[in-house]
Design an enzyme around this catalytic site. Structure first.
Site, PDB file in Angstrom:
ATOM      1  N   TYR A  47       6.200   0.489  11.497  1.00 39.20           N
ATOM      2  CA  TYR A  47       5.306  -0.005  10.419  1.00 39.20           C
ATOM      3  C   TYR A  47       4.039  -0.537  11.041  1.00 39.20           C
ATOM      4  CZ  TYR A  47       3.072  -2.414   6.882  1.00 39.20           C
ATOM      5  OH  TYR A  47       2.381  -3.015   5.689  1.00 39.20           O
TER       6      TYR A  47
ATOM      7  N   THR B  24       1.424 -10.711   0.365  1.00 38.22           N
ATOM      8  CA  THR B  24       0.786 -10.777  -1.002  1.00 38.22           C
ATOM      9  C   THR B  24       1.940 -10.618  -2.224  1.00 38.22           C
ATOM     10  OG1 THR B  24      -1.461  -9.770  -0.165  1.00 38.22           O
ATOM     11  CG2 THR B  24      -0.932  -9.732  -2.561  1.00 38.22           C
TER      12      THR B  24
ATOM     13  N   GLY C  62     -10.176  12.364   6.348  1.00 40.19           N
ATOM     14  CA  GLY C  62     -10.948  13.654   6.392  1.00 40.19           C
ATOM     15  C   GLY C  62     -11.426  13.892   5.209  1.00 40.19           C
TER      16      GLY C  62
ATOM     17  N   TYR D 146     -13.206   7.486  13.438  1.00 43.62           N
ATOM     18  CA  TYR D 146     -13.934   8.353  12.490  1.00 43.62           C
ATOM     19  C   TYR D 146     -15.403   7.541  12.169  1.00 43.62           C
ATOM     20  CZ  TYR D 146     -11.149  12.145  10.830  1.00 43.62           C
ATOM     21  OH  TYR D 146     -10.223  13.223  11.009  1.00 43.62           O
TER      22      TYR D 146
HETATM   23  P1  NAD Z   1       3.929  -0.425  -2.406  1.00 45.15           P
HETATM   24  O1  NAD Z   1       5.350  -0.102  -1.696  1.00 45.15           O
HETATM   25  O2  NAD Z   1       4.186  -1.136  -3.798  1.00 45.15           O
HETATM   26  O3  NAD Z   1       2.972   0.421  -2.730  1.00 45.15           O
HETATM   27  C1  NAD Z   1       2.819   1.515  -1.603  1.00 45.15           C
HETATM   28  C2  NAD Z   1       2.550   2.798  -2.451  1.00 45.15           C
HETATM   29  O4  NAD Z   1       2.396   4.110  -1.452  1.00 45.15           O
HETATM   30  C3  NAD Z   1       3.822   3.209  -3.263  1.00 45.15           C
HETATM   31  O5  NAD Z   1       3.335   3.365  -4.558  1.00 45.15           O
HETATM   32  C4  NAD Z   1       4.365   4.439  -2.523  1.00 45.15           C
HETATM   33  O6  NAD Z   1       4.904   5.414  -3.732  1.00 45.15           O
HETATM   34  C5  NAD Z   1       3.078   4.978  -1.889  1.00 45.15           C
HETATM   35  N1  NAD Z   1       3.258   6.051  -0.839  1.00 45.15           N
HETATM   36  C6  NAD Z   1       4.138   5.838   0.243  1.00 45.15           C
HETATM   37  N2  NAD Z   1       4.126   6.994   1.014  1.00 45.15           N
HETATM   38  C7  NAD Z   1       3.327   7.664   0.319  1.00 45.15           C
HETATM   39  C8  NAD Z   1       2.964   9.136   0.711  1.00 45.15           C
HETATM   40  N3  NAD Z   1       3.215   9.603   1.708  1.00 45.15           N
HETATM   41  N4  NAD Z   1       2.070   9.827  -0.254  1.00 45.15           N
HETATM   42  C9  NAD Z   1       1.561   9.133  -1.383  1.00 45.15           C
HETATM   43  N5  NAD Z   1       1.838   7.911  -1.707  1.00 45.15           N
HETATM   44  C10 NAD Z   1       2.592   7.223  -0.696  1.00 45.15           C
HETATM   45  O7  NAD Z   1       3.414  -1.670  -1.574  1.00 45.15           O
HETATM   46  P2  NAD Z   1       2.168  -2.753  -1.483  1.00 45.15           P
HETATM   47  O8  NAD Z   1       2.907  -4.023  -1.311  1.00 45.15           O
HETATM   48  O9  NAD Z   1       1.597  -2.561  -2.642  1.00 45.15           O
HETATM   49  O10 NAD Z   1       1.292  -2.413  -0.291  1.00 45.15           O
HETATM   50  C11 NAD Z   1       0.272  -1.595  -0.437  1.00 45.15           C
HETATM   51  C12 NAD Z   1      -0.530  -1.589   0.599  1.00 45.15           C
HETATM   52  O11 NAD Z   1      -0.942  -2.820   1.273  1.00 45.15           O
HETATM   53  C13 NAD Z   1       0.222  -0.813   1.834  1.00 45.15           C
HETATM   54  O12 NAD Z   1      -0.740  -0.193   2.749  1.00 45.15           O
HETATM   55  C14 NAD Z   1       0.518  -2.118   2.682  1.00 45.15           C
HETATM   56  O13 NAD Z   1       0.735  -1.648   4.182  1.00 45.15           O
HETATM   57  C15 NAD Z   1      -0.480  -3.072   2.562  1.00 45.15           C
HETATM   58  N6  NAD Z   1       0.078  -4.402   2.847  1.00 45.15           N
HETATM   59  C16 NAD Z   1       0.823  -5.065   1.735  1.00 45.15           C
HETATM   60  C17 NAD Z   1       1.215  -6.362   2.009  1.00 45.15           C
HETATM   61  C18 NAD Z   1       1.845  -7.070   1.077  1.00 45.15           C
HETATM   62  O14 NAD Z   1       2.411  -8.327   1.186  1.00 45.15           O
HETATM   63  N7  NAD Z   1       2.181  -6.507  -0.170  1.00 45.15           N
HETATM   64  C19 NAD Z   1       1.000  -6.772   3.042  1.00 45.15           C
HETATM   65  C20 NAD Z   1       0.069  -6.275   4.109  1.00 45.15           C
HETATM   66  C21 NAD Z   1      -0.382  -5.003   3.917  1.00 45.15           C
END
Ligand code: NAD
Ligand code: UDP
Length: 317
Positions: free
Chosen positions: A145, A175, A102, A159
């Site tokens: 998830y 990652t 949005g 969108y």
């Molecule tokens: P992470 O948990 O370190 O980071 C996620 C962040 O989102 C955190 O800082 C958390 O505080 C914040 N967050 C969660 N809910 C929130 C909310 N309601 N409002 C505001 N902030 C919120 O995880 P990451 O590994 O850095 O992942 C980052 C993105 O990449 C995610 O979307 C994840 O799904 C995607 N991803 C990561 C991996 C991996 O291997 N690390 C793999 C696939 C996808």
């Protein structure tokens, strides 16, 4: 560009903030710090082009002034976290994505969704190309998830189709790197901390499941290129170098030069229910349209990650 990065205090989000600042952009990092940490962005605080806003994106998002891009990373991606916080996980994937979209629409900004290889579930096609629709159990423990990200992808496409929003979808595969939480329960922090502490590495079940690990600097370069591309449909970003979890444990022990052994455990909670048996990205599309492929080998990436974890566990005075 002036960009908003949700989840900007998290592991990948904070590295992405660094990259955008390095390349001369203005960054607003937004995070509610549920799993993220201010330490991850402490070095950016005070930089004139960097701002941090503490906000829960499951509530509407208001930003003053123009925005050129919204990168939506806020999520609870660690299996341990989403098993503990299933409703928050669904809300951030659904409501959080809705509010981030949005905002992008209101600002006429580009939008990038950080999606995941989990949309493929426990895959029946190997390696996984973007054309595969997946094999997800919606009512299993991982469903919160997986389905939140599948919904997020569907909403993003809606969108795009309805409002002509310039949307991008990155399907991120496992990652790793510095700034992962030591206790986030994912395999890299678990094994590296166990090896550095001289504790046995906890290989779940028989260790025959496979994963492919991508170093964070490679991943964020892929996200950056995807944002600036014209590709609306999902693009896999990950490292195709696949191995079993048992092989990965042996590699961590070798690189850390640890005396740790390996213990095979069956977790009592549901964390390994529907745990994908295999996972390897087909990155043909990223290679072709982004000219992207990982540059950092697993050994090199692990060395850098281990050095960082060592400093966290045993800081030099
Ligand atoms: P992470 O948990 O370190 O980071 C996620 C962040 O989102 C955190 O800082 C958390 O505080 C914040 N967050 C969660 N809910 C929130 C909310 N309601 N409002 C505001 N902030 C919120 O995880 P990451 O590994 O850095 O992942 C980052 C993105 O990449 C995610 O979307 C994840 O799904 C995607 N991803 C990561 C991996 C991996 O291997 N690390 C793999 C696939 C996808
Ligand atoms: N795993 C393991 N021991 C651990 C943590 C994880 O054997 O201490 C396994 C887990 O069962 C999965 C793989 O390692 O098969 C990767 O798990 P992770 O939680 O890192 O992320 P996933 O890829 O499942 O999202």
């Amino acid at each position: 560009m002036r960009v908003l990065i949700t989840g900007g205090a998290g592991f990948i989000g904070s590295h992405l903030c660094d990259l955008f600042i390095e390349r001369g952009h203005e960054v607003i990092a937004m995070d509610n710090l549920i799993t993220g940490k201010l330490e991850n962005i402490a070095h950016l605080q005070g930089h004139p082009a960097f701002h941090f806003v503490r906000h829960d994106v499951t509530n509407p998002i208001y930003i003053e002034g123009p925005l050129d891009a919204v990168l939506h990373l806020a999520s609870l991606p660690s299996p341990v976290d989403y098993l503990e916080m299933p409703i928050k996980t669904l809300k951030v994937g659904a409501l959080g994505t809705y509010h981030a979209l949005g905002l992008a629409k209101a600002k006429k900004a580009r939008f990038l969704l950080a999606s995941t290889s989990e949309v493929y579930g426990d895959p029946l096609v190997h390696p996984q190309p973007e054309t595969y629709w997946g094999n997800v159990n919606p009512i299993g423990p991982r469903g919160v998830y997986d389905e939140s990200k599948r919904f997020a992808e569907a909403l993003t496409m809606a969108y795009h189709r309805t409002h002509g929003l310039a949307t991008r979808i990155a399907r991120i595969f496992n990652t790793y790197g510095p700034r992962m939480r030591l206790d986030d329960g994912r395999v890299v922090p678990n094994f590296v901390c166990q090896a550095l502490r001289g504790e046995p590495l906890t290989v779940y079940d028989d260790g025959s499941r496979t994963r492919s690990f991508c170093y964070v600097s490679d991943l964020i370069e892929g996200l950056y290129r995807l944002l600036f591309s014209d590709e609306v449909y999902p693009v896999n970003l990950g490292n195709p170098h696949e191995m079993t979890i048992l092989e990965f444990a042996q590699l961590v022990i070798r690189i850390t030069q640890s005396n740790s052994g390996i213990t095979f455990v069956t977790p009592k909670d549901e964390r390994t229910k529907d745990d994908p048996q295999t996972r390897q990205p087909d990155i043909t599309k990223a290679r072709t349209i982004l000219g992207w492929e990982p540059q950092v080998s697993l050994e090199e990436g692990l060395r850098r990650t281990i050095a960082w974890f060592r400093e966290q566990l045993y800081p030099k005075k």
